[in-house]
Design a protein around this motif. Structure first.
Motif, short mmCIF file in Angstrom:
data_model
loop_
_atom_site.label_atom_id
_atom_site.label_comp_id
_atom_site.label_asym_id
_atom_site.label_seq_id
_atom_site.Cartn_x
_atom_site.Cartn_y
_atom_site.Cartn_z
N UNK A 1 0.85 -1.19 0.00
CA UNK A 1 0.00 0.00 0.00
C UNK A 1 0.88 1.24 0.00
N UNK A 2 0.44 2.28 -0.66
CA UNK A 2 1.19 3.52 -0.70
C UNK A 2 0.99 4.35 0.56
N UNK A 3 1.86 5.32 0.75
CA UNK A 3 1.83 6.19 1.92
C UNK A 3 0.47 6.88 2.08
N UNK A 4 -0.09 7.37 1.01
CA UNK A 4 -1.38 8.06 1.08
C UNK A 4 -2.48 7.10 1.53
N UNK A 5 -2.44 5.87 1.05
CA UNK A 5 -3.44 4.87 1.46
C UNK A 5 -3.32 4.55 2.94
N UNK A 6 -2.08 4.45 3.45
CA UNK A 6 -1.89 4.20 4.87
C UNK A 6 -2.42 5.36 5.70
N UNK A 7 -2.17 6.58 5.26
CA UNK A 7 -2.66 7.76 6.00
C UNK A 7 -4.18 7.78 6.07
N UNK A 8 -4.84 7.33 5.02
CA UNK A 8 -6.30 7.28 5.00
C UNK A 8 -6.82 6.16 5.91
N UNK A 9 -6.12 5.07 5.96
CA UNK A 9 -6.55 3.89 6.72
C UNK A 9 -6.32 4.02 8.22
N UNK A 10 -5.22 4.66 8.60
CA UNK A 10 -4.80 4.73 10.00
C UNK A 10 -5.04 6.11 10.59
N UNK A 11 -5.28 6.16 11.88
CA UNK A 11 -5.34 7.43 12.58
C UNK A 11 -3.95 8.04 12.68
N UNK A 12 -3.88 9.28 13.11
CA UNK A 12 -2.60 10.00 13.18
C UNK A 12 -1.57 9.27 14.05
N UNK A 13 -1.98 8.89 15.27
CA UNK A 13 -1.05 8.20 16.18
C UNK A 13 -0.71 6.81 15.68
N UNK A 14 -1.68 6.10 15.11
CA UNK A 14 -1.42 4.78 14.54
C UNK A 14 -0.39 4.90 13.42
N UNK A 15 -0.56 5.88 12.56
CA UNK A 15 0.37 6.09 11.45
C UNK A 15 1.77 6.38 11.98
#
Length: 135
Positions: free
Chosen positions: A6-20
């Motif tokens: 998964x790309x960085x943008x997809x991870x940012x959409x999937x995870x909360x700020x602290x999770x990311x």
């Protein structure tokens, strides 16, 4: 389960700020703040990012370090271990083998009463607990 790559943008959409910050940037949650530090229910701990089964509750133990501790992953191929000298000390980073998310670190030789004298010190925010039936 989320596919690897998964790309960085997809991870940012999937995870909360602290999770990311923890899972994708290798951060650490503050000690004693994670939801699973004192968790006693039986079940399976999964990667919060991709859902892979990582640790069984019967390998969790109280290390009094401020993070959930396990003495072994469910199977050796569930995690990847990487040398980490980022803080000027030699440590071994633990990553999810499926999605390459940061989970925490493993320490050996501390005198724990388990087969490998190991402490997998894992961020709660990197995990989700799937409780056993009836828990």
């Amino acid at each position: 389960m989320v596919a690897e790559g998964m790309g960085d943008e997809q991870w940012r959409e999937r995870l909360g700020r602290d999770e990311y910050r923890v899972l994708r940037e290798g951060g650490t949650e503050a000690p004693w703040t994670g939801e699973y530090v004192n968790e006693k229910r039986r079940g399976v701990y999964r990667c919060r990012a991709c859902g892979s089964e990582l640790f069984a509750s019967d390998t969790k133990f109280d290390s009094h370090c401020g993070w959930p501790s396990f003495w072994t992953p469910m199977a050796g191929d569930r995690v990847r271990l990487l040398e980490d000298d980022s803080l000027g000390m030699k440590r071994t980073e633990v990553r999810c083998a499926n999605c390459d998310s940061h989970l925490g670190h493993v320490f050996y030789g501390e005198g724990w009463d388990n087969p490998d004298d190991a402490r997998f010190c894992i961020n709660s925010i990197s995990l989700t607990l799937e409780p056993a039936p009836g828990e």
